[in-house]
Design a protein around this motif. Structure first.
Motif, PDB file in Angstrom:
ATOM      1  N   ALA A  79      -2.128 -18.764   3.901  1.00  0.00           N
ATOM      2  CA  ALA A  79      -3.179 -19.385   4.712  1.00  0.00           C
ATOM      3  C   ALA A  79      -2.604 -19.937   6.008  1.00  0.00           C
ATOM      4  O   ALA A  79      -3.193 -19.760   7.089  1.00  0.00           O
ATOM      5  N   ALA A  80      -1.441 -20.584   5.922  1.00  0.00           N
ATOM      6  CA  ALA A  80      -0.829 -21.165   7.120  1.00  0.00           C
ATOM      7  C   ALA A  80      -0.371 -20.085   8.091  1.00  0.00           C
ATOM      8  O   ALA A  80      -0.626 -20.171   9.302  1.00  0.00           O
ATOM      9  N   VAL A  81       0.292 -19.062   7.579  1.00  0.00           N
ATOM     10  CA  VAL A  81       0.780 -17.983   8.444  1.00  0.00           C
ATOM     11  C   VAL A  81      -0.386 -17.234   9.078  1.00  0.00           C
ATOM     12  O   VAL A  81      -0.363 -16.905  10.275  1.00  0.00           O
ATOM     13  N   GLY A  82      -1.423 -16.973   8.280  1.00  0.00           N
ATOM     14  CA  GLY A  82      -2.578 -16.242   8.805  1.00  0.00           C
ATOM     15  C   GLY A  82      -3.276 -16.977   9.933  1.00  0.00           C
ATOM     16  O   GLY A  82      -3.545 -16.406  10.996  1.00  0.00           O
ATOM     17  N   THR A  83      -3.563 -18.247   9.730  1.00  0.00           N
ATOM     18  CA  THR A  83      -4.248 -19.010  10.779  1.00  0.00           C
ATOM     19  C   THR A  83      -3.349 -19.223  11.988  1.00  0.00           C
ATOM     20  O   THR A  83      -3.818 -19.238  13.132  1.00  0.00           O
ATOM     21  N   GLY A  84      -2.046 -19.373  11.746  1.00  0.00           N
ATOM     22  CA  GLY A  84      -1.111 -19.501  12.861  1.00  0.00           C
ATOM     23  C   GLY A  84      -1.076 -18.252  13.724  1.00  0.00           C
ATOM     24  O   GLY A  84      -1.058 -18.333  14.960  1.00  0.00           O
TER      25      GLY A  84
END
Length: 423
Positions: free
Chosen positions: A209-214
């Protein structure tokens, strides 16, 4: 101490910061009016994007959750995230074909053929799983390439060529399976783990989730900077931040729900990586721009010296490859391959997912994420019907109604764009 009258009058006449600030109610009204104006402009221009399908998905989820509290449970949503992968991968390949304004009717048969090739090589002939898997995927690529080259050279509509392919590849699948009919796969094998393996560590889902939104923020910001440099219209920084914030909330909520059951499914991870990768291919590469250009006007593409033959062949090859990969995921889900593989509603669901998600039937408009949204709608309806014990016939009728609505919206958007000189 004396205070001069002039300074007193100046202080009285100068508005304070609070006086200059608009009332909160008026500020909210201005924001709402601005969004309504943007929505009306997009509606008149035929550029609603993914908004209709998001509203439909929300309506489906709210309806089934009101009928059964377990619909939005972590267990059901986790199963839903795996169930969309097989057909969703096939739908992603369909998106490429629809961008050309064509239709591939052979994807169901190719998916069954690839699964049959893998099963016969691995189970019946003892070929290592990794090698059998590669050969199965290449079989789908070869089938799509043959069809694409035929379409490009004969200039016969793709749906005619692929209709012949539907019959041919289905017959070849039946021939390969022979009299055995059904072949069971190793439940602990490589292909079976595609849909049965979960990353149970909570960090996996939250990290994705963090990598995707980043990445979404980084790509959007880079695109904004590039457009500003070239003097082109671009999103505001506030708009990018709000958009990323909404996606972040959705992503982390999904990660939380997945972790409450068994964690991040391997199938979902592969699906999202493939969709994101192909989205980059379409949006950021010369090949992707050629696909959109060819879908906009094939005659204009010919005059611009684009290699129509190469692009059409490559697009059908991508469709065949994705159909083969999707077929392997579908076989993994049931750990078997039978003579019914690739038949039934698979083809219709794959095409419906791409169209419902927002890919235009007229070509030139759509993304790989369209297939994800459309597949979520279709599989959510199917899952809700199972939970509420609704007959399959009703499920098919509802899916057909959603597809009809999507086609009507697409046609109206096309007509509106033509009226504004954008099509």
């Amino acid at each position: 101490m004396r205070i001069r009258a002039g300074s007193t009058r100046a202080a009285a006449s100068a508005p304070t910061a609070e006086a200059r600030r608009p009332p909160r109610g008026r500020a909210v009204t201005q924001v709402v009016d601005r969004w309504v104006a943007v929505l009306r402009r997009k509606l008149s221009d035929g550029e609603l994007g993914s908004l209709p399908v998001v509203l439909v998905l929300a309506a489906v989820w709210i309806t089934f959750q009101s009928l059964n509290d377990s619909f939005l449970s972590s267990r059901n949503l986790s199963n839903l995230s795996v169930d969309i992968v097989g057909t969703g991968l096939i739908a992603v390949g369909i998106v490429f074909v629809l961008l050309l304004g064509e239709l591939d009717l052979s994807v169901g048969s190719i998916s069954g053929l690839a699964a049959a090739v893998f099963a016969v090589l691995n189970v019946n002939n003892g070929v290592p799983e990794w090698l059998a898997l590669i050969i199965a995927v290449l079989a789908g690529t070869a089938a799509g390439t043959v069809q694409g080259f035929s379409v490009a050279k004969t200039r016969v509509p793709a749906f005619v060529i692929t209709l012949a392919g539907l019959l041919t590849w289905n017959g070849l699948m039946l021939y390969i399976l022979g009299t055995s009919g059904t072949i069971n796969l190793d439940e602990n094998g490589l292909v079976a783990k595609l849909t049965s393996h979960y990353f149970t560590n909570d960090a996996a889902a939250y990290g994705l989730a963090a990598v995707g939104t980043g990445l979404v923020f980084f790509v959007s910001y880079q695109d904004r900077q590039r457009r500003r440099t070239m003097g082109m219209p671009c999103r505001s920084l506030r708009g990018i931040i709000v958009r990323t914030g909404v996606l972040s909330a959705i992503a982390f909520t999904a990660a939380y729900l997945l972790n409450r059951f068994q964690g991040l499914p391997l199938a979902l991870l592969i699906f999202l990586v493939v969709v994101a990768g192909l989205d980059i291919v379409l949006r950021r590469t010369h090949y992707g721009r050629q696909v959109y250009a060819l879908g906009g006007s094939i005659e204009a593409a010919r005059r611009a010296s684009l290699s129509v033959t190469r692009v059409q062949t490559a697009v059908l090859a991508v469709s065949g490859t994705m159909a083969a990969i999707g077929g392997l995921f579908l076989a993994s889900r049931i750990t078997s391959v039978s003579q019914g593989a690739g038949s039934g509603l698979l083809l219709l669901n794959a095409i419906a997912a791409a169209v419902i998600g927002g890919t235009s039937l007229f070509g030139g408009r759509g993304t790989t994420w369209s297939a994800v949204l459309g597949m979520l709608v279709i599989q959510s309806i199917a899952s809700g019907m199972v939970i509420t014990d609704t007959p399959t016939a009703v499920q098919i009728m509802i899916t057909g109604g959603v597809l009809f609505t999507a086609v009507v919206i697409d046609a109206l958007a096309r007509r509106s764009q033509e009226a504004h000189g954008r099509a």
